[in-house]
Design an enzyme around this catalytic site. Structure first.
Site: not given
Length: 599
Positions: A23, A25, A77, A175, A432, A521
């Site tokens: 389900k 949301d 949905e 949900e 780096d 590196d």
């Protein structure tokens, strides 16, 4: 358009006659798809079409694939997805409120919505509501076989194992789930016993401070320091007799101010809620009153742990212990962060042999590296033999990840290959700079490297190291390159960048000989060597995080200190995860340009 609605249930029905769905949301929505016409309608009859132009555009572009099925009516949905199992209701709600077409278009570009179809009720312009659900699901799957897999328009499958689905749902803080009878017809409303919704409730703790005699709501509060803070209101869930007693207690003993009756913190309760957003509980309901709890224990820190939904397998200890003294973050903050970020972090830990750094008393105290599982580790952590009665550190799920965090793990380092493979699963360049103040060098080097990779048509991703540098990822298809081949490529790229700007960049391994230049590196990318995992915390004073970035963020002003355990979960929910397409990129990545370059 009137739709079939699931009935709320506390229990998951089981048996061969049921199937189960996630389900989501969002906004319940019916899609009417006809030739040259798309209409999106909410369950309340509101036209949502103009609010979600990306859905309309996708359907228009793919209309030819479903031409033989049109006109179609799909039930589903409308959502903005955080993960495949968790939707962001706040964002879809904000979208629904927008009226200006320019702002709608901008929102659609920043966080595109998805239409998740779970049913089909119209085919070829004819209703198929009377057909059994299982047949409708098969028809829907056939339609989506033509559309293909994608995020904008997706098919919600049915599952046969509710426990397995619930475990996935819980891990993602979704949900809830829907249980549906396989033979059910499509019936408008709730006059049926065929669809049930089971919510994945957050279980929150607070005390009651106010009763509103106009609407029968009680105000729920917590302590934030010495102050009482309201977190929402609740009215439902108690038995009638308990509710009447509680109401009478406020009316009899409370201080009356207009329609409100106030009591000092004394009555504690556990509240079920879907979420807490801007001091508003979503769909709150009383779980129980807690007569034996003390109001002093109802605090903001406890609320954060409640909202995190930590697994019951983890016995929390010392959650108030300070782990990062400079910002004041505690072990509880670490646990909350790891839980919230786990759906995004776990895919990079699974099937790998971990090296962790543990700081049980905080980042400024003693710490140690660990590569093997201690004897007292729980059985839910998978045992992979490593010789001499030792086992590798593994992290295949939420319980394992939270156990490591609960035992003071502040860094997670991973190799470039999976445990069962001799082949690298990705190439990573570690940029780096000599110190934090030189971070602009990392931005410059990353931009140059991105240009080179784009010229080779390679898909790349970027993240902060969480300390002072940047790391560039190139996901690889399974067993597509050996470490010998990737070593040649990383060396070639590093030397190219070094040659382009020798005053700024170097491949010199000895720090004393780098002369303030950024170190590229490339040697670190090798079998069984490790790199900090995406979204791992770092043992830095600021509680920084190794944070995935969007490439357009790699520009002047970027700083690793911007990303900490305090703001990274919210950032991911607001912007989405920059590494969300990482696995898809692995499948799509074309390595021919690399192989051509090194041969």
């Amino acid at each position: 358009m009137a739709v079939m609605k699931p009935i709320a249930s506390l229990d998951i029905p089981t048996g061969e006659e049921w199937l189960y769905e996630i389900k989501y949301d969002g906004f319940r929505c019916v899609m009417h798809w006809d030739k040259d016409s798309i209409r999106l309608t909410s369950k309340n009859g509101k036209n949502l079409t103009e609010s979600f132009p990306e859905i309309v555009e996708f359907c228009s572009e793919h209309e030819s694939t479903v031409a033989n099925f049109l006109p179609l009516i799909l039930d589903g949905e409308l959502v903005v997805l955080n993960t495949d199992y968790q939707a962001n209701f706040a964002l879809v709600q904000q979208r629904g409120r927008l009226k200006d077409s320019t702002r709608i278009k901008q929102a659609a570009e920043e966080r595109p919505a998805s239409f998740l179809a779970f049913d089909i009720i119209g085919l070829h312009g004819t209703s198929i509501e009377k057909e059994p659900l299982l047949k409708r699901k098969e028809t829907l799957a056939t339609v989506f076989q033509q559309i293909g897999k994608g995020k904008t328009l997706s098919f919600v499958p049915g599952h046969s194992n509710p426990k397995q689905l619930w475990d996935i749902l819980f891990d993602h803080k979704g949900e809830g789930l829907i249980a549906k009878r396989k033979n059910s017809t499509y019936q408008v409303g709730k006059s049926h016993r065929d669809w049930y919704k089971i919510k994945n409730w957050r279980k929150l703790h607070g005390f009651l401070t106010t009763y509103d005699s106009q609407n029968n709501y009680f105000t729920v509060g917590i302590y934030q320091g010495d102050d009482v803070t309201e977190i929402g209101k609740c009215a439902h869930g108690l038995r009638e007799t308990v509710f009447a007693t509680l109401k009478e207690l406020f009316l009899t003993n409370g201080e009356k101010r207009g329609a409100f009756y106030h009591l000092p913190p004394a009555i504690c309760a556990q509240i079920h809620s879907l979420d807490l957003y801007k001091n508003e509980l979503r769909e709150p309901a009383f779980a129980s009153l807690l007569p034996h709890e003390q109001p002093s224990t109802m605090t903001r820190k406890r609320l954060k742990l409640d909202m995190a939904m930590l697994p019951e397998t983890i016995e929390l200890t010392n959650t108030d212990k300070t782990f990062w003294p400079k910002p004041g973050y505690t072990k509880g903050d670490l646990l909350t962060y790891v839980r919230e970020i786990s759906p995004y972090m776990l895919p990079f830990l699974k099937e790998r042999a971990l090296t962790i750094i543990r700081s049980p008393d905080g980042v400024e105290k003693d710490f140690f590296y660990q590569k093997h599982l201690p004897e007292y580790a729980p059985n839910f952590i998978e045992r992979i033999p490593a010789g001499d009665n030792e086992f590798l550190l593994t992290c295949e799920g939420l319980d394992s990840l939270m156990w490591y965090a609960n035992h003071g793990t502040v860094e997670y380092h991973i190799p470039f290959q999976k445990r069962a493979s001799e082949y690298p699963t990705e190439i990573v360049f570690d940029l780096d700079p000599p110190d934090r103040n030189s971070f602009p060098l990392a931005i410059e080097a990353a931009s140059l490297l991105k240009e080179l990779l784009d010229q080779l048509n390679l898909i790349s991703f970027v993240k902060t190291s969480g300390n002072k540098g940047l790391q560039i990822y190139i996901p690889l298809p399974e067993q597509s390159m050996s470490y010998e081949q990737t070593a040649l490529f990383t060396q070639a790229m590093a030397w190219t960048i070094e040659k382009a700007q020798p005053k700024s960049f170097t491949t010199e391994r000895m720090k004393k000989n780098r002369g303030g230049r950024l170190y590229i590196d490339y040697v670190q990318h090798g079998k069984d060597k490790t790199i900090i995992a995406p979204y791992s915390t770092r043992k830095t004073p600021e509680a920084t995080v190794a944070t995935p970035l969007f490439w357009n963020e790699v520009k002047d002003g970027l700083s690793p200190e911007q990303f900490t355990i305090h703001n990274v979960p919210g950032r991911v929910k607001k912007l989405g995860c920059p590494f969300s397409d990482y696995q898809l990129a692995k499948q799509k990545q074309q390595t021919e340009s690399i192989l051509t370059l090194i041969t």
